[in-house]
Design an enzyme around this catalytic site. Structure first.
Site, PDB file in Angstrom:
ATOM      1  CB  SER A   1     -12.026  -9.120 -12.097  1.00  0.00           C
ATOM      2  OG  SER A   1     -10.624  -9.253 -12.171  1.00  0.00           O
ATOM      3  CB  SER A   2      -8.571  -7.198  -8.258  1.00  0.00           C
ATOM      4  OG  SER A   2      -8.581  -5.851  -8.629  1.00  0.00           O
TER       5      SER A   2
ATOM      6  CD  GLU B   1      -5.837  -4.891  -5.680  1.00  0.00           C
ATOM      7  OE1 GLU B   1      -7.035  -5.081  -5.399  1.00  0.00           O
ATOM      8  OE2 GLU B   1      -5.471  -4.538  -6.806  1.00  0.00           O
TER       9      GLU B   1
ATOM     10  CG  ASP C   1     -10.133  -0.098  -8.790  1.00  0.00           C
ATOM     11  OD1 ASP C   1     -10.411   1.004  -9.294  1.00  0.00           O
ATOM     12  OD2 ASP C   1      -9.188  -0.805  -9.174  1.00  0.00           O
TER      13      ASP C   1
HETATM   14  P1  ADP Z   1      -8.615  -6.229 -12.875  1.00  0.00           P
HETATM   15  O1  ADP Z   1      -8.910  -5.863 -11.464  1.00  0.00           O
HETATM   16  O2  ADP Z   1      -8.529  -5.042 -13.784  1.00  0.00           O
HETATM   17  O3  ADP Z   1      -9.503  -7.286 -13.438  1.00  0.00           O
HETATM   18  P2  ADP Z   1      -6.225  -7.225 -11.620  1.00  0.00           P
HETATM   19  O4  ADP Z   1      -4.921  -7.732 -12.162  1.00  0.00           O
HETATM   20  O5  ADP Z   1      -6.199  -6.099 -10.641  1.00  0.00           O
HETATM   21  O6  ADP Z   1      -7.148  -6.856 -12.884  1.00  0.00           O
HETATM   22  O7  ADP Z   1      -7.033  -8.400 -10.934  1.00  0.00           O
HETATM   23  C1  ADP Z   1      -7.205  -9.626 -11.603  1.00  0.00           C
HETATM   24  C2  ADP Z   1      -6.931 -10.767 -10.642  1.00  0.00           C
HETATM   25  O8  ADP Z   1      -8.053 -10.946  -9.734  1.00  0.00           O
HETATM   26  C3  ADP Z   1      -6.785 -12.116 -11.336  1.00  0.00           C
HETATM   27  O9  ADP Z   1      -5.477 -12.306 -11.844  1.00  0.00           O
HETATM   28  C4  ADP Z   1      -7.124 -13.067 -10.183  1.00  0.00           C
HETATM   29  O10 ADP Z   1      -6.009 -13.227  -9.325  1.00  0.00           O
HETATM   30  C5  ADP Z   1      -8.232 -12.312  -9.445  1.00  0.00           C
HETATM   31  N1  ADP Z   1      -9.560 -12.763  -9.968  1.00  0.00           N
HETATM   32  C6  ADP Z   1     -10.394 -12.064 -10.776  1.00  0.00           C
HETATM   33  N2  ADP Z   1     -11.498 -12.786 -11.082  1.00  0.00           N
HETATM   34  C7  ADP Z   1     -11.366 -13.972 -10.462  1.00  0.00           C
HETATM   35  C8  ADP Z   1     -12.164 -15.158 -10.384  1.00  0.00           C
HETATM   36  N3  ADP Z   1     -13.321 -15.257 -11.025  1.00  0.00           N
HETATM   37  N4  ADP Z   1     -11.698 -16.187  -9.631  1.00  0.00           N
HETATM   38  C9  ADP Z   1     -10.528 -16.081  -8.980  1.00  0.00           C
HETATM   39  N5  ADP Z   1      -9.738 -14.997  -9.020  1.00  0.00           N
HETATM   40  C10 ADP Z   1     -10.131 -13.951  -9.754  1.00  0.00           C
HETATM   41 MG    MG Z   2      -7.619  -4.680 -10.166  1.00  0.00          MG
END
Ligand code: ADP
Ligand code: MG
Length: 373
Positions: free
Chosen positions: A112-113, A145, A157
């Site tokens: 998601s990041s 990041e 990613d």
């Molecule tokens: P991954 O990339 O595997 O999902 P990460 O820890 O690298 O896990 O990234 C997740 C982080 O990205 C969340 O803790 C948040 O800070 C940010 N994030 C993800 N989705 C959203 C969203 N919809 N709105 C705001 N921030 C988000």
């Molecule tokens: Mg990530």
């Protein structure tokens, strides 16, 4: 002033094989997925004022472009980082509003990041006509990041999120960034993700630690053998000779990296020959390496991979992403999905008292403008 809105659709990603390899000078095999973050942008007519709303976090971030500084809230820094990075490359930013809604699970290893960083950078690039290339958007995401969030992630990613192509994996050389699209034709099989719902947020320190351990070991190997500073140049016999100087932990990390680099090319060959059985065996070996040698798994992930091994219609499974939680990726016969998911849920919940979620996914297109949010 043009107040029309643009909508950006930015995908998460899977990685078939080549885990923790992007920052170790190897090749990886990711794909963008059919789960997205939607970011809606419009100019607000001000010179510097910006507001960014995350529906999922129920919060608004208000910013002045002239006074950017790191925040103590995690999600802010991905966005502030992207703004800093764009500032360093272009003077074209002005005030805007951005609204974020996402269907990508957070902290589950499907990135998601990267969807957030790259979707945000892509949107600003379009809104203000900044003329940044796709590769620059990828680099902006990764740098944000590294410098503002603090995770020393590789390039995979962001690359997968931006460059994804429906129906295809990306065979990416993480050193040169050359890549080839490989069709992912799994016939009767599909990719099933099981989400442990153990968020890997606390793993940032351990992730950076792995990166550091590999870098230090590679320094020693390169000096000893006069080779280029790249794990792709390291042969198993080199590791055996230098092993005692590395220490057991570093030796295990390097053993994993060298084997995983080799597995990626075997996986590409298996895919091209439509040998899914071989591909599945490679996935199981990767998991074993990540769990025993690289030590980035956790009891929940190991449990789910053991369960997969007990299902004859699963050809292979492994933890996916940074580790310490998140998802397992399962290469499973389509007809076995409902019964296996049911069995896994019951077993997982009784073992850990935590719920298990799941979704099937296929490779999708990379970050793009969209008509709908
Ligand atoms: P991954 O990339 O595997 O999902 P990460 O820890 O690298 O896990 O990234 C997740 C982080 O990205 C969340 O803790 C948040 O800070 C940010 N994030 C993800 N989705 C959203 C969203 N919809 N709105 C705001 N921030 C988000
Ligand atoms: Mg990530």
């Amino acid at each position: 002033m043009d107040r029309s809105e643009i909508i950006v659709k930015s995908p998460g990603r899977i990685n078939l094989i080549g885990e923790h390899i992007d920052y170790n000078q190897g090749w990886v095999l990711p794909a963008a997925i059919d789960k997205h973050m939607f970011l809606t942008f419009r100019k607000n007519g001000s010179k510097n004022h910006c507001s960014i709303i995350s529906d999922d976090f129920g919060e608004t971030l208000s910013l002045n472009l002239e006074q950017l500084e790191k925040s103590d809230k995690g999600w802010h820094n991905y966005l502030i980082g992207v703004l800093f990075e764009i500032h360093e490359r272009s003077a074209g930013l002005e005030g805007f509003e951005c609204h974020i809604r996402s269907e990508i699970p957070v902290g589950s290893g499907v990135s998601s990041s990267a969807a957030l960083e790259c979707g945000f950078a892509f949107g600003l690039n379009s809104l203000f006509g900044l003329k940044l290339s796709n590769l620059e958007l990828v680099q902006i995401g990764q740098s944000a990041e590294h410098r503002y969030v603090g995770t020393k992630c590789g390039i995979m990613d962001q690359f997968a999120s931006v460059q994804g192509k429906a129906g295809h994996l990306i065979h990416l050389d993480c050193l040169t960034l050359d890549f080839e699209y490989i069709p992912m034709d799994l016939g009767d099989h599909c990719i099933l993700l099981l989400n442990t719902n153990v968020a890997h947020d606390l793993a940032t320190g351990a992730y950076n630690e792995r990166r550091q351990e590999c870098e230090t070991s590679l320094d020693l190997l390169a000096r000893t053998y006069g080779i280029e500073k790249s794990f792709r140049e390291v042969r198993p016999h080199m590791l055996e000779t230098v092993g005692t100087h590395l220490g057991i932990k570093a030796y295990k990390r390097c053993t994993y990296v060298i084997a995983e680099i080799a597995r990626v090319s075997e996986a590409v060959k298996a895919l091209k020959e439509n040998d899914l059985k071989k591909l599945g065996e490679l996935l199981y070996k990767t998991h074993e390496g990540l769990s025993i040698l690289y030590e980035v798994s956790c009891p929940e992930l190991d449990f789910l991979v053991r369960l997969a091994k007990s299902e004859p219609l699963i050809l292979g499974a492994r933890m996916m992403g940074g580790g310490f939680g998140g998802c397992t990726l399962n290469l499973i016969h389509k007809k076995a999905v409902p019964a296996f998911v049911e069995r896994a849920k019951v077993a997982y919940e009784s073992e850990f008292g935590n719920s298990l979620s799941h979704f099937q996914t296929v490779p999708g297109d990379g970050t793009a403008l969209s008509q709908t949010s």
